[in-house]
Every structure is written in structure tokens, then in C-alpha cells.
Motif scaffolding. Structure first.
Motif, PDB file in Angstrom:
ATOM      1  N   UNK A  47      -0.207  10.538   2.903  1.00 55.83           N
ATOM      2  CA  UNK A  47      -0.383  10.173   1.491  1.00 55.83           C
ATOM      3  C   UNK A  47      -0.429   8.662   1.301  1.00 55.83           C
ATOM      4  N   UNK A  48      -1.145   8.245   0.260  1.00 52.06           N
ATOM      5  CA  UNK A  48      -1.167   6.833  -0.106  1.00 52.06           C
ATOM      6  C   UNK A  48       0.220   6.410  -0.583  1.00 52.06           C
ATOM      7  N   UNK A  49       0.657   5.220  -0.216  1.00 47.66           N
ATOM      8  CA  UNK A  49       1.943   4.741  -0.742  1.00 47.66           C
ATOM      9  C   UNK A  49       1.789   4.276  -2.187  1.00 47.66           C
ATOM     10  N   UNK A  50       2.880   4.286  -2.946  1.00 48.73           N
ATOM     11  CA  UNK A  50       2.798   3.775  -4.321  1.00 48.73           C
ATOM     12  C   UNK A  50       2.704   2.245  -4.320  1.00 48.73           C
ATOM     13  N   UNK A  51       2.149   1.708  -5.386  1.00 46.23           N
ATOM     14  CA  UNK A  51       2.036   0.256  -5.538  1.00 46.23           C
ATOM     15  C   UNK A  51       3.410  -0.401  -5.371  1.00 46.23           C
ATOM     16  N   UNK A  52       3.438  -1.487  -4.601  1.00 46.68           N
ATOM     17  CA  UNK A  52       4.662  -2.266  -4.411  1.00 46.68           C
ATOM     18  C   UNK A  52       4.298  -3.740  -4.591  1.00 46.68           C
ATOM     19  N   UNK A  53       4.348  -4.225  -5.806  1.00 47.02           N
ATOM     20  CA  UNK A  53       4.023  -5.634  -5.999  1.00 47.02           C
ATOM     21  C   UNK A  53       5.285  -6.462  -5.859  1.00 47.02           C
ATOM     22  N   UNK A  54       5.406  -7.159  -4.721  1.00 46.99           N
ATOM     23  CA  UNK A  54       6.584  -7.981  -4.465  1.00 46.99           C
ATOM     24  C   UNK A  54       6.233  -9.408  -4.063  1.00 46.99           C
ATOM     25  N   UNK A  55       5.057  -9.601  -3.471  1.00 49.16           N
ATOM     26  CA  UNK A  55       4.660 -10.905  -2.943  1.00 49.16           C
ATOM     27  C   UNK A  55       3.369 -11.374  -3.592  1.00 49.16           C
ATOM     28  N   UNK A  56       3.199 -12.678  -3.658  1.00 48.84           N
ATOM     29  CA  UNK A  56       2.011 -13.253  -4.271  1.00 48.84           C
ATOM     30  C   UNK A  56       0.823 -13.221  -3.305  1.00 48.84           C
ATOM     31  N   UNK A  57      -0.374 -13.122  -3.870  1.00 53.58           N
ATOM     32  CA  UNK A  57      -1.612 -13.091  -3.100  1.00 53.58           C
ATOM     33  C   UNK A  57      -2.046 -14.520  -2.774  1.00 53.58           C
ATOM     34  N   UNK A  58      -1.424 -15.072  -1.737  1.00 56.90           N
ATOM     35  CA  UNK A  58      -1.707 -16.439  -1.304  1.00 56.90           C
ATOM     36  C   UNK A  58      -2.676 -16.417  -0.127  1.00 56.90           C
ATOM     37  N   UNK A  59      -3.288 -17.533   0.140  1.00 49.92           N
ATOM     38  CA  UNK A  59      -4.200 -17.653   1.271  1.00 49.92           C
ATOM     39  C   UNK A  59      -3.510 -17.179   2.548  1.00 49.92           C
ATOM     40  N   UNK A  60      -4.216 -16.323   3.290  1.00 45.59           N
ATOM     41  CA  UNK A  60      -3.694 -15.832   4.554  1.00 45.59           C
ATOM     42  C   UNK A  60      -2.884 -14.556   4.459  1.00 45.59           C
ATOM     43  N   UNK A  61      -2.614 -14.081   3.234  1.00 45.61           N
ATOM     44  CA  UNK A  61      -1.896 -12.811   3.117  1.00 45.61           C
ATOM     45  C   UNK A  61      -2.880 -11.652   3.276  1.00 45.61           C
ATOM     46  N   UNK A  62      -2.336 -10.509   3.698  1.00 47.68           N
ATOM     47  CA  UNK A  62      -3.121  -9.291   3.860  1.00 47.68           C
ATOM     48  C   UNK A  62      -2.651  -8.312   2.799  1.00 47.68           C
ATOM     49  N   UNK A  63      -3.600  -7.788   2.043  1.00 47.52           N
ATOM     50  CA  UNK A  63      -3.309  -7.040   0.827  1.00 47.52           C
ATOM     51  C   UNK A  63      -4.019  -5.693   0.843  1.00 47.52           C
ATOM     52  N   UNK A  64      -3.384  -4.674   0.278  1.00 49.66           N
ATOM     53  CA  UNK A  64      -3.995  -3.350   0.169  1.00 49.66           C
ATOM     54  C   UNK A  64      -5.021  -3.357  -0.961  1.00 49.66           C
ATOM     55  N   UNK A  65      -6.248  -2.979  -0.644  1.00 54.64           N
ATOM     56  CA  UNK A  65      -7.280  -2.830  -1.674  1.00 54.64           C
ATOM     57  C   UNK A  65      -7.012  -1.522  -2.423  1.00 54.64           C
ATOM     58  N   UNK A  66      -7.399  -1.486  -3.675  1.00 63.73           N
ATOM     59  CA  UNK A  66      -7.201  -0.276  -4.470  1.00 63.73           C
ATOM     60  C   UNK A  66      -8.175  -0.265  -5.632  1.00 63.73           C
ATOM     61  N   UNK A  67      -8.228   0.874  -6.318  1.00 62.18           N
ATOM     62  CA  UNK A  67      -8.993   0.998  -7.548  1.00 62.18           C
ATOM     63  C   UNK A  67      -8.055   0.715  -8.706  1.00 62.18           C
TER      64      UNK A  67
END
Length: 141
Positions: A47-67
Motif C-alpha cells: 500500500x501507498x504510505x500516507x503523506x508525511x510532511x516533515x522536511x522542506x523541499x530543498x535542493x538535493x532532497x528526494x521527494x515522493x511524487x503524488x497527485x
């Protein structure tokens, strides 16, 4: 976080081997995920994990794409090629809930930046690589 465990499972199952980076927006994102060079999506059994917004989207970070559904992150991911504050939480629904950062590029950022400058074609408002870049083997260390 759950996204780290989720990605670890997908990698350990070998699901990213032979998949591609397919979207490149210079100075914004390099996106890849569970699809091959022909665009065929790979299926997963977890299953897809639920959204977990804890860290900022800074240069060099790896982020989950979503709709727009905050829990739709299904294994597509992107490397932030610059600080992307518009992807951070700034509201209470949909896109405004932000995007989950689950990793950081430790070395090789220059490779991601070079890939992001390869030729692209706009499809549905997104810059898609004319020739997707294959992730031959994806491992954890």
C-alpha cells in the motif's frame, strides 16, 4: 518515516531495476519511478504510505511524487534540483498539504543536473525526457 520503509521495500524487491528517470525540469526536478523506458508501469504489492510532511523541499532532497490526493504517492519520486518552497506545506488540502521528503542526494548531484539538461518534449505541461535514462540496478548501502 513510513516513506523510507516503503521505498526500502520497493528497492529490496528489485522493482526499480531497469526503471527510468523520465521527467526533467531544469532547476526544478528530475523525476523517476516505477516505469520502464517504454513507459510501462510496474505494479507493486504494498500500500501507498500516507503523506508525511516533515522536511522542506530543498535542493538535493528526494521527494515522493503524488497527485492531488495527499496519499497517492505510489513509488514515483523526484530529486529537487533547487529549493522548491512551493512544494512545502502551505495549506490544508490537496497540493497545499506539501510533498513528503524522504531522502537526500549524498553524492552525484551533478549527474542529476546533467540529466535534467538533456533534450525534452512537453507532454501535458510536463517536460519529459526524449530519451529516458535507465536505472540499471538500484541498491541500498
Amino acid at each position: 518515516p513510513r516513506h523510507v520503509a516503503f521505498m526500502k521495500q520497493l528497492i529490496e524487491q528489485g522493482l526499480y531495476n531497469g526503471c527510468v528517470f523520465y521527467r526533467a525540469e531544469a532547476n526544478f526536478v528530475l523525476q523517476g519511478g516505477l516505469r520502464d523506458a517504454a513507459g510501462k508501469q510496474r505494479s507493486k504489492s504494498i500500500e501507498n504510505p500516507p503523506l508525511e510532511f516533515n522536511l522542506l523541499n530543498k535542493k538535493g532532497t528526494v521527494t515522493m511524487a503524488r497527485w492531488e490526493d495527499p496519499n497517492s504517492g505510489a513509488g514515483e519520486f523526484f530529486i529537487n534540483l533547487g529549493d522548491s518552497t512551493h512544494l512545502d506545506r502551505h495549506g490544508d488540502s490537496g497540493w497545499a498539504l506539501g510533498f513528503t521528503v524522504f531522502g537526500e542526494v549524498v553524492e552525484g548531484m551533478e549527474v542529476a543536473e546533467r540529466i535534467s539538461k538533456l533534450p525534452t518534449t512537453t507532454q501535458g505541461g510536463l517536460r519529459m525526457l526524449d530519451t529516458p535514462v535507465v536505472m540499471e540496478t538500484v541498491t541500498l548501502s
